[in-house]
Design a protein around this motif. Structure first.
Motif, mmCIF file in Angstrom:
data_model
loop_
_atom_site.group_PDB
_atom_site.id
_atom_site.type_symbol
_atom_site.label_atom_id
_atom_site.label_comp_id
_atom_site.label_asym_id
_atom_site.label_seq_id
_atom_site.Cartn_x
_atom_site.Cartn_y
_atom_site.Cartn_z
ATOM 1 N N CYS A 189 20.400 -46.608 1.361
ATOM 2 C CA CYS A 189 19.283 -45.693 1.589
ATOM 3 C C CYS A 189 18.257 -45.915 0.482
ATOM 4 O O CYS A 189 18.598 -45.831 -0.700
ATOM 5 N N LEU B 68 16.083 -44.104 -0.634
ATOM 6 C CA LEU B 68 15.753 -42.889 -1.386
ATOM 7 C C LEU B 68 16.785 -42.590 -2.473
ATOM 8 O O LEU B 68 16.440 -42.255 -3.589
ATOM 9 N N CYS B 69 18.075 -42.715 -2.149
ATOM 10 C CA CYS B 69 19.111 -42.384 -3.142
ATOM 11 C C CYS B 69 19.951 -43.598 -3.530
ATOM 12 O O CYS B 69 20.677 -43.555 -4.526
ATOM 13 N N HIS C 239 22.092 -38.815 7.390
ATOM 14 C CA HIS C 239 21.955 -39.016 5.946
ATOM 15 C C HIS C 239 20.543 -38.663 5.485
ATOM 16 O O HIS C 239 20.367 -37.864 4.564
ATOM 17 N N CYS D 43 21.056 -36.830 2.098
ATOM 18 C CA CYS D 43 20.453 -37.586 0.993
ATOM 19 C C CYS D 43 20.014 -36.645 -0.146
ATOM 20 O O CYS D 43 19.281 -35.676 0.082
HETATM 21 ZN ZN LIG Z 1 19.740 -41.268 0.586
#
Ligand SMILES: [Zn+2]
Length: 206
Positions: free
Chosen positions: A84, A86-87, A96, A101
């Motif tokens: 991902c 983002l994370c 997610h 997330c």
């Molecule tokens: Zn994430």
């Protein structure tokens, strides 16, 4: 057809209900457009004050048809490391990105604090909460739906920017974008004066 009366000639359109109406493109499209079963979430997505680009994305999300990384599994692509953007903890998916997330959670929680929505960061819970009353045009409902659409759009845009354009925003910046988008939209909507509307104006600095 030859005229047999002195009445003026006119064009009418026989709709699906066999009732002749004044001809218009609107009538024709309504007769020939594809139809399917009416889904119970459509008022969360489509309503008169909605932001079109948010509504379009929500519509795809509701059908779980976003091109998330978990879909690559079904294409049998095994050798590409997927995280991902983002994370960076695991591959992304609908659940997610819009529920689990930790980056997105922070944006959700800051944004829903400005609404009547429950303090959760889970898109399915938010939908279930909105569904029974989504057709109401109250100020709280309009704000909740606008925030829902803006958060989902912001998270998806951020995910794509990081993945394909290699630039990223902080959680704070993303929340500020959500806030200013909803605030601008609220400025363009006329609500009847009430105590709730006054509270909303104070909250959103209108
Ligand atoms: Zn994430």
């Amino acid at each position: 057809m030859p005229q047999t009366t002195s009445l003026p000639d006119d064009i009418t359109w026989l709709g699906l209900d066999n009732v002749p109406r004044k001809f218009s493109v609107n009538q024709v499209w309504d007769s020939i457009r594809p139809r399917s079963i009416c889904v119970n979430w459509f008022r969360i997505v489509w309503y008169s004050q909605c932001v079109s680009k948010h509504a379009f994305l929500l519509w795809i999300l509701m059908g779980e048809r976003l091109k998330t990384q978990d879909k690559l599994k079904s294409w049998e692509i095994h050798n590409v490391p997927l995280f991902c953007p983002l994370c960076k903890l695991r591959h992304d998916s609908h659940d997610h990105l819009f529920s689990e997330c930790i980056y997105a959670n922070k944006v959700w929680k800051k944004a829903v604090a400005f609404t009547c929505l429950p303090m959760v960061s889970n898109w399915k819970v938010v939908c279930n909460y909105l569904m029974p009353t989504a057709g109401r045009n109250t100020v709280n409902m309009v704000v909740a739906k606008l925030v829902f659409g803006a958060v989902v759009y912001a998270i998806w845009q951020e995910r794509n920017n990081r993945l394909f354009k290699k630039f990223h925003h902080s959680k704070v910046k993303l929340f500020e974008d959500v806030f200013s988008t909803v605030r601008l939209k609220l400025m363009s909507i006329k609500f009847k004066n009430s105590a709730k509307v006054e509270r909303m104006k104070t909250t959103w600095q209108l």
